[in-house]
Motif scaffolding. Structure first.
Motif, PDB file in Angstrom:
ATOM      1  N   LEU A 163       0.798  -1.223   0.000  1.00  0.00           N
ATOM      2  CA  LEU A 163       0.000   0.000   0.000  1.00  0.00           C
ATOM      3  C   LEU A 163       0.835   1.279   0.000  1.00  0.00           C
ATOM      4  CD1 LEU A 163      -2.858  -1.057   2.481  1.00  0.00           C
ATOM      5  CD2 LEU A 163      -2.846  -1.149  -0.029  1.00  0.00           C
ATOM      6  N   VAL A 164       2.095   1.176   0.382  1.00  0.00           N
ATOM      7  CA  VAL A 164       2.975   2.346   0.385  1.00  0.00           C
ATOM      8  C   VAL A 164       3.189   2.866  -1.042  1.00  0.00           C
ATOM      9  CG1 VAL A 164       5.356   3.081   0.824  1.00  0.00           C
ATOM     10  CG2 VAL A 164       4.116   1.773   2.554  1.00  0.00           C
ATOM     11  N   HIS A 165       3.095   1.991  -2.027  1.00  0.00           N
ATOM     12  CA  HIS A 165       3.362   2.372  -3.417  1.00  0.00           C
ATOM     13  C   HIS A 165       2.454   3.488  -3.937  1.00  0.00           C
ATOM     14  CE1 HIS A 165       5.357  -1.769  -4.393  1.00  0.00           C
ATOM     15  NE2 HIS A 165       6.251  -0.863  -4.014  1.00  0.00           N
ATOM     16  N   ASP A 166       1.298   3.664  -3.331  1.00  0.00           N
ATOM     17  CA  ASP A 166       0.369   4.695  -3.802  1.00  0.00           C
ATOM     18  C   ASP A 166       0.593   6.045  -3.140  1.00  0.00           C
ATOM     19  OD1 ASP A 166      -1.003   2.802  -5.391  1.00  0.00           O
ATOM     20  OD2 ASP A 166      -2.231   2.184  -3.675  1.00  0.00           O
ATOM     21  N   THR A 167       1.397   6.091  -2.092  1.00  0.00           N
ATOM     22  CA  THR A 167       1.485   7.282  -1.254  1.00  0.00           C
ATOM     23  C   THR A 167       2.472   8.321  -1.788  1.00  0.00           C
ATOM     24  OG1 THR A 167       3.274   6.458   0.146  1.00  0.00           O
ATOM     25  CG2 THR A 167       1.023   5.828   0.759  1.00  0.00           C
ATOM     26  N   MET A 168       2.466   9.468  -1.126  1.00  0.00           N
ATOM     27  CA  MET A 168       3.375  10.556  -1.465  1.00  0.00           C
ATOM     28  C   MET A 168       4.832  10.168  -1.224  1.00  0.00           C
ATOM     29  SD  MET A 168       3.471  13.535  -2.742  1.00  0.00           S
ATOM     30  CE  MET A 168       5.120  14.098  -3.119  1.00  0.00           C
ATOM     31  N   PHE A 169       5.076   9.184  -0.404  1.00  0.00           N
ATOM     32  CA  PHE A 169       6.426   8.688  -0.136  1.00  0.00           C
ATOM     33  C   PHE A 169       7.190   8.379  -1.416  1.00  0.00           C
ATOM     34  CE2 PHE A 169       8.733   4.594  -0.078  1.00  0.00           C
ATOM     35  CZ  PHE A 169       9.858   4.944   0.649  1.00  0.00           C
ATOM     36  N   MET A 170       6.481   7.892  -2.434  1.00  0.00           N
ATOM     37  CA  MET A 170       7.158   7.408  -3.631  1.00  0.00           C
ATOM     38  C   MET A 170       7.842   8.506  -4.433  1.00  0.00           C
ATOM     39  SD  MET A 170       7.166   4.161  -3.710  1.00  0.00           S
ATOM     40  CE  MET A 170       7.786   3.969  -5.379  1.00  0.00           C
ATOM     41  N   ALA A 171       7.384   9.759  -4.331  1.00  0.00           N
ATOM     42  CA  ALA A 171       8.037  10.830  -5.093  1.00  0.00           C
ATOM     43  C   ALA A 171       9.457  11.085  -4.592  1.00  0.00           C
ATOM     44  CB  ALA A 171       7.199  12.099  -5.061  1.00  0.00           C
ATOM     45  N   PRO A 172       9.659  11.383  -3.295  1.00  0.00           N
ATOM     46  CA  PRO A 172      11.046  11.557  -2.844  1.00  0.00           C
ATOM     47  C   PRO A 172      11.854  10.268  -2.911  1.00  0.00           C
ATOM     48  CG  PRO A 172       9.518  11.719  -0.993  1.00  0.00           C
ATOM     49  CD  PRO A 172       8.694  11.725  -2.232  1.00  0.00           C
ATOM     50  N   PHE A 173      11.185   9.107  -2.799  1.00  0.00           N
ATOM     51  CA  PHE A 173      11.891   7.831  -2.949  1.00  0.00           C
ATOM     52  C   PHE A 173      12.525   7.736  -4.334  1.00  0.00           C
ATOM     53  CE2 PHE A 173      11.813   3.498  -4.631  1.00  0.00           C
ATOM     54  CZ  PHE A 173      12.585   2.825  -3.694  1.00  0.00           C
ATOM     55  N   VAL A 174      11.748   8.029  -5.371  1.00  0.00           N
ATOM     56  CA  VAL A 174      12.257   7.995  -6.741  1.00  0.00           C
ATOM     57  C   VAL A 174      13.381   9.000  -6.927  1.00  0.00           C
ATOM     58  CG1 VAL A 174      11.671   8.592  -9.140  1.00  0.00           C
ATOM     59  CG2 VAL A 174      10.174   7.068  -7.827  1.00  0.00           C
TER      60      VAL A 174
ATOM     61  N   PRO B  19       2.226   9.976  -7.280  1.00  0.00           N
ATOM     62  CA  PRO B  19       3.361  10.877  -7.034  1.00  0.00           C
ATOM     63  C   PRO B  19       4.657  10.446  -7.710  1.00  0.00           C
ATOM     64  CG  PRO B  19       2.077  10.651  -5.041  1.00  0.00           C
ATOM     65  CD  PRO B  19       1.492   9.682  -6.028  1.00  0.00           C
ATOM     66  N   GLY B  20       4.911   9.134  -7.790  1.00  0.00           N
ATOM     67  CA  GLY B  20       6.127   8.675  -8.454  1.00  0.00           C
ATOM     68  C   GLY B  20       6.220   9.127  -9.894  1.00  0.00           C
ATOM     69  N   TYR B  21       5.098   9.193 -10.565  1.00  0.00           N
ATOM     70  CA  TYR B  21       5.058   9.662 -11.957  1.00  0.00           C
ATOM     71  C   TYR B  21       5.582  11.101 -12.035  1.00  0.00           C
ATOM     72  CZ  TYR B  21       3.102  11.153 -16.458  1.00  0.00           C
ATOM     73  OH  TYR B  21       2.936  11.649 -17.728  1.00  0.00           O
ATOM     74  N   TYR B  22       5.088  11.937 -11.141  1.00  0.00           N
ATOM     75  CA  TYR B  22       5.484  13.343 -11.169  1.00  0.00           C
ATOM     76  C   TYR B  22       6.923  13.542 -10.703  1.00  0.00           C
ATOM     77  CZ  TYR B  22       0.646  14.216 -12.236  1.00  0.00           C
ATOM     78  OH  TYR B  22      -0.579  14.217 -12.866  1.00  0.00           O
ATOM     79  N   ALA B  23       7.442  12.603  -9.920  1.00  0.00           N
ATOM     80  CA  ALA B  23       8.860  12.676  -9.551  1.00  0.00           C
ATOM     81  C   ALA B  23       9.728  12.589 -10.798  1.00  0.00           C
ATOM     82  CB  ALA B  23       9.205  11.551  -8.578  1.00  0.00           C
ATOM     83  N   PHE B  24       9.403  11.667 -11.695  1.00  0.00           N
ATOM     84  CA  PHE B  24      10.158  11.560 -12.945  1.00  0.00           C
ATOM     85  C   PHE B  24       9.946  12.794 -13.816  1.00  0.00           C
ATOM     86  CE2 PHE B  24      10.191   6.959 -11.978  1.00  0.00           C
ATOM     87  CZ  PHE B  24      11.540   6.707 -12.203  1.00  0.00           C
ATOM     88  N   GLN B  25       8.743  13.331 -13.804  1.00  0.00           N
ATOM     89  CA  GLN B  25       8.465  14.533 -14.592  1.00  0.00           C
ATOM     90  C   GLN B  25       9.317  15.707 -14.112  1.00  0.00           C
ATOM     91  OE1 GLN B  25       4.676  16.958 -14.252  1.00  0.00           O
ATOM     92  NE2 GLN B  25       4.268  15.930 -16.208  1.00  0.00           N
ATOM     93  N   LEU B  26       9.455  15.862 -12.811  1.00  0.00           N
ATOM     94  CA  LEU B  26      10.268  16.949 -12.272  1.00  0.00           C
ATOM     95  C   LEU B  26      11.755  16.699 -12.511  1.00  0.00           C
ATOM     96  CD1 LEU B  26       8.363  17.629  -8.924  1.00  0.00           C
ATOM     97  CD2 LEU B  26       8.180  18.871 -11.081  1.00  0.00           C
ATOM     98  N   LEU B  27      12.192  15.448 -12.382  1.00  0.00           N
ATOM     99  CA  LEU B  27      13.588  15.123 -12.682  1.00  0.00           C
ATOM    100  C   LEU B  27      13.925  15.446 -14.133  1.00  0.00           C
ATOM    101  CD1 LEU B  27      13.953  11.690 -10.850  1.00  0.00           C
ATOM    102  CD2 LEU B  27      15.315  13.738 -10.366  1.00  0.00           C
TER     103      LEU B  27
ATOM    104  N   SER C  63      -4.555  15.744  -9.436  1.00  0.00           N
ATOM    105  CA  SER C  63      -3.230  15.146  -9.301  1.00  0.00           C
ATOM    106  C   SER C  63      -2.191  16.029  -9.977  1.00  0.00           C
ATOM    107  CB  SER C  63      -3.210  13.743  -9.918  1.00  0.00           C
ATOM    108  OG  SER C  63      -3.238  13.804 -11.325  1.00  0.00           O
ATOM    109  N   GLY C  64      -0.974  15.959  -9.491  1.00  0.00           N
ATOM    110  CA  GLY C  64       0.112  16.740 -10.072  1.00  0.00           C
ATOM    111  C   GLY C  64       0.481  17.937  -9.233  1.00  0.00           C
ATOM    112  N   PRO C  65       1.689  18.467  -9.435  1.00  0.00           N
ATOM    113  CA  PRO C  65       2.182  19.576  -8.617  1.00  0.00           C
ATOM    114  C   PRO C  65       1.345  20.842  -8.756  1.00  0.00           C
ATOM    115  CG  PRO C  65       3.954  18.549  -9.879  1.00  0.00           C
ATOM    116  CD  PRO C  65       2.680  18.011 -10.412  1.00  0.00           C
ATOM    117  N   GLU C  66       1.250  21.574  -7.658  1.00  0.00           N
ATOM    118  CA  GLU C  66       0.662  22.913  -7.707  1.00  0.00           C
ATOM    119  C   GLU C  66       1.710  23.858  -8.299  1.00  0.00           C
ATOM    120  OE1 GLU C  66      -1.762  25.203  -4.462  1.00  0.00           O
ATOM    121  OE2 GLU C  66       0.368  25.665  -4.184  1.00  0.00           O
TER     122      GLU C  66
END
Length: 293
Positions: A78-89, A137-145, A258-261
């Motif tokens: 269940l952690v995979h869906d959370t905001m944790f995944m963005a900084p993890f990526v 959130p993981g998707y947007y982590a790659f987008q920001l990277l 969904s997605g960054p403000e």
């Protein structure tokens, strides 16, 4: 590692690929069936271990490709869906930068051929996108990277700054918080369908002081904020009431949430630009400075 057969059959090797997940499952037959979640350093420890073994085999020249990686190898975590995944990526993409040739996340979507798709909308699948096409959130982590430039000018604990030939300056900030000892030891009892943040270490906000010298000319600053209150689709789903079977209207609503403000401001010829910024646990912020001509 066994390279003897390649030598016997004269098979050339172009690269060496391997997989890394944070889980460290006990071997079959061991009394303790629980799975240990390894610390953040586990990924670099694996890379160093592989390089040591390749060196012992005289194969250190081979390219290294991590062709699968994620937080957990269990596609119902269940952690995979959370905001944790963005900084993890972001943390692992930046930490491993320069030590390997490729880093391929597993996987793009929760829907893939190895596992049946359950009826739940957020069931902890591997993907960057859930079964409804909602971006996690993981998707947007790659987008920001992807917005980072090709030259690193500063990098440290929770930040990286880059520049490009076209005058773009990018500063990416992130607040990585790992799972706590209880969860890491295999006790997942703190997780539930809607409560998924009680399994992380107790950490406060993370403060940054940004100082930039010599912003000659006029710049447009665009800020992209991603945290539990801004753009985390799982958290938006919980605020919506966590509907078990969403309507098309509800799915479209979450797609728009969904997605960054994004905010913008203008900077005119400041020789010294300073700002105090604070990120909550699991928060991410990208500052994009673009020269205006």
């Amino acid at each position: 590692m066994r390279f003897r057969q390649c030598e016997i059959r004269d098979v050339p090797l172009d690269f060496f690929s391997f997989h890394v997940y944070s889980d460290y499952p006990y071997r079959k037959g061991e009394a303790n069936p629980l799975t240990t979640m390894m610390p953040p350093s586990f990924y670099m420890d694996n890379i160093r271990s592989v390089k040591q073994k390749l060196e012992a085999e005289g194969r250190l020249h081979l390219e290294l490709h991590i062709t699968e990686w994620n937080f957990s190898m269990y596609d119902r975590n269940l952690v995979h869906d959370t905001m944790f995944m963005a900084p993890f990526v972001i943390y692992h993409a930046l930490t491993t930068l320069g030590s390997i040739h490729a880093l391929a996340f597993w996987t793009f979507t929760d829907v893939f051929e190895e596992s049946p798709v359950p009826p739940a909308h957020f069931y902890g699948g591997f993907g960057l996108v859930n079964r409804d096409g909602l971006r996690k959130p993981g998707y947007y982590a790659f987008q920001l990277l992807h917005q980072l430039g090709d030259r690193i000018v500063a990098q440290g604990d929770g930040y990286i700054a880059t520049t490009s030939d076209d005058g773009r300056l990018r500063i990416l900030l992130y607040h990585y918080v790992h799972v706590d000892h209880l969860y890491a030891s295999g006790d997942w009892s703190g997780l539930s369908e809607t409560n998924r943040y009680s399994v992380f270490e107790e950490r406060g906000d993370k403060a940054f002081r940004i100082t930039i010298e010599g912003l000659a000319g006029r710049y447009k600053l665009t800020s992209y904020t991603l945290d539990r209150e801004h753009g985390s689709v799982f958290d938006e789903w919980v605020r919506l009431g966590a509907p078990a079977a969403m309507t098309e209207e509800e799915i479209e609503y979450l797609r728009g949430r969904s997605g960054p403000e994004m905010t913008t401001e203008w900077i005119d010829g400041q020789e010294l630009w300073q700002k105090e910024l604070v990120l909550p646990p699991h928060g991410v912020l990208l500052l994009a400075f673009d020269r205006q001509y």
